[in-house]
Design a protein around this motif. Structure first.
Motif, PDB file in Angstrom:
ATOM      1  N   GLN A  41      38.339  27.633  45.870  1.00 16.16           N
ATOM      2  CA  GLN A  41      38.895  28.864  45.331  1.00 16.16           C
ATOM      3  C   GLN A  41      38.035  29.444  44.176  1.00 16.16           C
ATOM      4  O   GLN A  41      38.072  30.728  44.241  1.00 16.16           O
ATOM      5  CB  GLN A  41      40.232  28.677  44.887  1.00 16.16           C
ATOM      6  CG  GLN A  41      41.342  28.186  45.847  1.00 16.16           C
ATOM      7  CD  GLN A  41      41.453  29.102  47.150  1.00 16.16           C
ATOM      8  OE1 GLN A  41      41.183  30.123  47.275  1.00 16.16           O
ATOM      9  NE2 GLN A  41      42.126  28.279  47.999  1.00 16.16           N
ATOM     10  N   LEU A  89      36.102  33.014  44.173  1.00 16.67           N
ATOM     11  CA  LEU A  89      36.362  34.033  43.405  1.00 16.67           C
ATOM     12  C   LEU A  89      35.150  34.593  42.698  1.00 16.67           C
ATOM     13  O   LEU A  89      34.648  35.836  42.569  1.00 16.67           O
ATOM     14  CB  LEU A  89      37.224  33.489  41.898  1.00 16.67           C
ATOM     15  CG  LEU A  89      37.169  34.033  40.822  1.00 16.67           C
ATOM     16  CD1 LEU A  89      38.130  35.653  41.144  1.00 16.67           C
ATOM     17  CD2 LEU A  89      38.158  33.547  39.583  1.00 16.67           C
ATOM     18  N   CYS A  98      44.054  28.493  38.977  1.00 15.99           N
ATOM     19  CA  CYS A  98      44.702  28.157  37.676  1.00 15.99           C
ATOM     20  C   CYS A  98      45.922  26.895  38.121  1.00 15.99           C
ATOM     21  O   CYS A  98      46.164  26.069  37.644  1.00 15.99           O
ATOM     22  CB  CYS A  98      45.606  29.452  37.159  1.00 15.99           C
ATOM     23  SG  CYS A  98      44.380  30.509  35.978  1.00 15.99           S
ATOM     24  N   GLU A 105      31.716  42.567  43.587  1.00 15.28           N
ATOM     25  CA  GLU A 105      32.162  43.795  42.885  1.00 15.28           C
ATOM     26  C   GLU A 105      31.230  44.352  42.045  1.00 15.28           C
ATOM     27  O   GLU A 105      30.773  45.472  41.753  1.00 15.28           O
ATOM     28  CB  GLU A 105      33.347  43.525  42.055  1.00 15.28           C
ATOM     29  CG  GLU A 105      34.662  43.327  42.715  1.00 15.28           C
ATOM     30  CD  GLU A 105      35.921  43.210  41.958  1.00 15.28           C
ATOM     31  OE1 GLU A 105      35.836  42.923  40.737  1.00 15.28           O
ATOM     32  OE2 GLU A 105      37.004  42.873  42.766  1.00 15.28           O
ATOM     33  N   ARG A 134      33.407  37.086  45.130  1.00 17.46           N
ATOM     34  CA  ARG A 134      34.145  38.327  45.033  1.00 17.46           C
ATOM     35  C   ARG A 134      33.714  38.962  43.878  1.00 17.46           C
ATOM     36  O   ARG A 134      33.340  40.276  43.899  1.00 17.46           O
ATOM     37  CB  ARG A 134      35.835  38.398  44.859  1.00 17.46           C
ATOM     38  CG  ARG A 134      36.611  39.443  44.571  1.00 17.46           C
ATOM     39  CD  ARG A 134      36.290  40.491  45.625  1.00 17.46           C
ATOM     40  NE  ARG A 134      36.833  41.757  45.244  1.00 17.46           N
ATOM     41  CZ  ARG A 134      37.546  42.751  45.892  1.00 17.46           C
ATOM     42  NH1 ARG A 134      37.724  42.288  47.122  1.00 17.46           N
ATOM     43  NH2 ARG A 134      38.031  43.601  45.556  1.00 17.46           N
ATOM     44  N   SER A 182      40.765  38.291  47.790  1.00 17.40           N
ATOM     45  CA  SER A 182      41.732  38.765  46.661  1.00 17.40           C
ATOM     46  C   SER A 182      41.237  38.299  45.326  1.00 17.40           C
ATOM     47  O   SER A 182      41.552  37.054  45.477  1.00 17.40           O
ATOM     48  CB  SER A 182      43.128  38.594  47.158  1.00 17.40           C
ATOM     49  OG  SER A 182      43.940  38.783  45.938  1.00 17.40           O
ATOM     50  N   LYS A 183      40.749  38.975  44.413  1.00 22.58           N
ATOM     51  CA  LYS A 183      40.487  38.603  43.173  1.00 22.58           C
ATOM     52  C   LYS A 183      41.599  37.889  42.480  1.00 22.58           C
ATOM     53  O   LYS A 183      41.662  36.817  41.808  1.00 22.58           O
ATOM     54  CB  LYS A 183      39.911  39.432  42.445  1.00 22.58           C
ATOM     55  CG  LYS A 183      39.440  39.198  40.866  1.00 22.58           C
ATOM     56  CD  LYS A 183      38.803  40.343  40.344  1.00 22.58           C
ATOM     57  CE  LYS A 183      39.450  41.524  40.139  1.00 22.58           C
ATOM     58  NZ  LYS A 183      38.629  42.474  39.499  1.00 22.58           N
ATOM     59  N   GLU A 184      42.705  38.428  42.523  1.00 21.92           N
ATOM     60  CA  GLU A 184      43.991  37.986  41.861  1.00 21.92           C
ATOM     61  C   GLU A 184      44.395  36.756  42.495  1.00 21.92           C
ATOM     62  O   GLU A 184      44.887  35.834  41.695  1.00 21.92           O
ATOM     63  CB  GLU A 184      45.154  39.237  41.983  1.00 21.92           C
ATOM     64  CG  GLU A 184      44.752  40.516  41.335  1.00 21.92           C
ATOM     65  CD  GLU A 184      43.948  41.366  41.791  1.00 21.92           C
ATOM     66  OE1 GLU A 184      43.619  41.122  43.296  1.00 21.92           O
ATOM     67  OE2 GLU A 184      43.364  42.306  41.091  1.00 21.92           O
ATOM     68  N   MET A 185      44.430  36.637  43.818  1.00 21.18           N
ATOM     69  CA  MET A 185      45.302  35.359  44.397  1.00 21.18           C
ATOM     70  C   MET A 185      44.201  34.264  44.074  1.00 21.18           C
ATOM     71  O   MET A 185      44.617  33.111  43.967  1.00 21.18           O
ATOM     72  CB  MET A 185      45.056  35.914  45.992  1.00 21.18           C
ATOM     73  CG  MET A 185      45.902  34.586  46.565  1.00 21.18           C
ATOM     74  SD  MET A 185      47.544  34.501  45.914  1.00 21.18           S
ATOM     75  CE  MET A 185      48.192  33.125  46.719  1.00 21.18           C
ATOM     76  N   GLN A 186      42.934  34.516  44.130  1.00 19.34           N
ATOM     77  CA  GLN A 186      41.807  33.448  43.899  1.00 19.34           C
ATOM     78  C   GLN A 186      42.043  33.073  42.368  1.00 19.34           C
ATOM     79  O   GLN A 186      41.873  31.652  42.332  1.00 19.34           O
ATOM     80  CB  GLN A 186      40.388  34.012  43.990  1.00 19.34           C
ATOM     81  CG  GLN A 186      40.033  34.355  45.467  1.00 19.34           C
ATOM     82  CD  GLN A 186      40.577  33.433  46.394  1.00 19.34           C
ATOM     83  OE1 GLN A 186      41.755  33.340  46.722  1.00 19.34           O
ATOM     84  NE2 GLN A 186      39.691  32.562  46.896  1.00 19.34           N
ATOM     85  N   CYS A 187      42.285  33.938  41.364  1.00 16.77           N
ATOM     86  CA  CYS A 187      42.541  33.367  40.294  1.00 16.77           C
ATOM     87  C   CYS A 187      43.856  32.512  40.077  1.00 16.77           C
ATOM     88  O   CYS A 187      43.846  31.525  39.256  1.00 16.77           O
ATOM     89  CB  CYS A 187      42.609  34.733  39.163  1.00 16.77           C
ATOM     90  SG  CYS A 187      41.298  35.517  38.871  1.00 16.77           S
ATOM     91  N   VAL A 188      44.917  33.022  40.725  1.00 20.51           N
ATOM     92  CA  VAL A 188      46.252  32.136  40.594  1.00 20.51           C
ATOM     93  C   VAL A 188      46.035  31.073  41.061  1.00 20.51           C
ATOM     94  O   VAL A 188      46.500  29.828  40.483  1.00 20.51           O
ATOM     95  CB  VAL A 188      47.277  33.050  41.292  1.00 20.51           C
ATOM     96  CG1 VAL A 188      48.293  32.216  41.557  1.00 20.51           C
ATOM     97  CG2 VAL A 188      47.625  34.525  40.668  1.00 20.51           C
TER      98      VAL A 188
END
Length: 112
Positions: free
Chosen positions: A88, A92, A58, A99, A95, A49-55
């Protein structure tokens, strides 16, 4: 010698960063984040999950600073978040690379 080592151990147990405090147990429990990242290391990039890795990158980046700003400083927590942000971030990058390669394959596909 044994009594001195025992004294040092018990001093640490009762200290402000010993195992009787959250300054010890919070970082220990947080190690499950990088353990999960290690578990996902060889996972199919499509399932990352790109979004989860970003979170998570951060989150760990912010808490690295926080771990050094609190009193007493928590080096265990700092190391855990440094390790987690690194792992993480690597997931990311995997991923995003996947993509990019998928998008390039679509663009290079000949049209009839």
């Amino acid at each position: 010698m044994a009594s001195k080592a025992s004294g040092i151990f018990w001093t640490w147990v009762h200290s402000s960063t010993g195992p009787k405090t959250t300054h010890f147990w919070a970082p220990v429990c947080n190690w499950f984040f990088p353990i999960q990242a290690l578990y996902d290391w060889n996972r199919d990039p499509a399932k990352i999950s790109k979004e989860m890795q970003c979170v998570l990158v951060c989150y760990s980046s912010l808490f690295m600073r926080w771990a050094l700003r609190i009193s007493p400083q928590s080096y265990i927590l700092f190391c855990m978040h440094l390790f987690n942000a690194t792992l993480q971030g690597r997931l990311l990058i995997r991923r995003l690379t996947w993509e990019s390669s998928q998008q390039k394959a679509i663009e290079d596909k000949p049209t009839n």
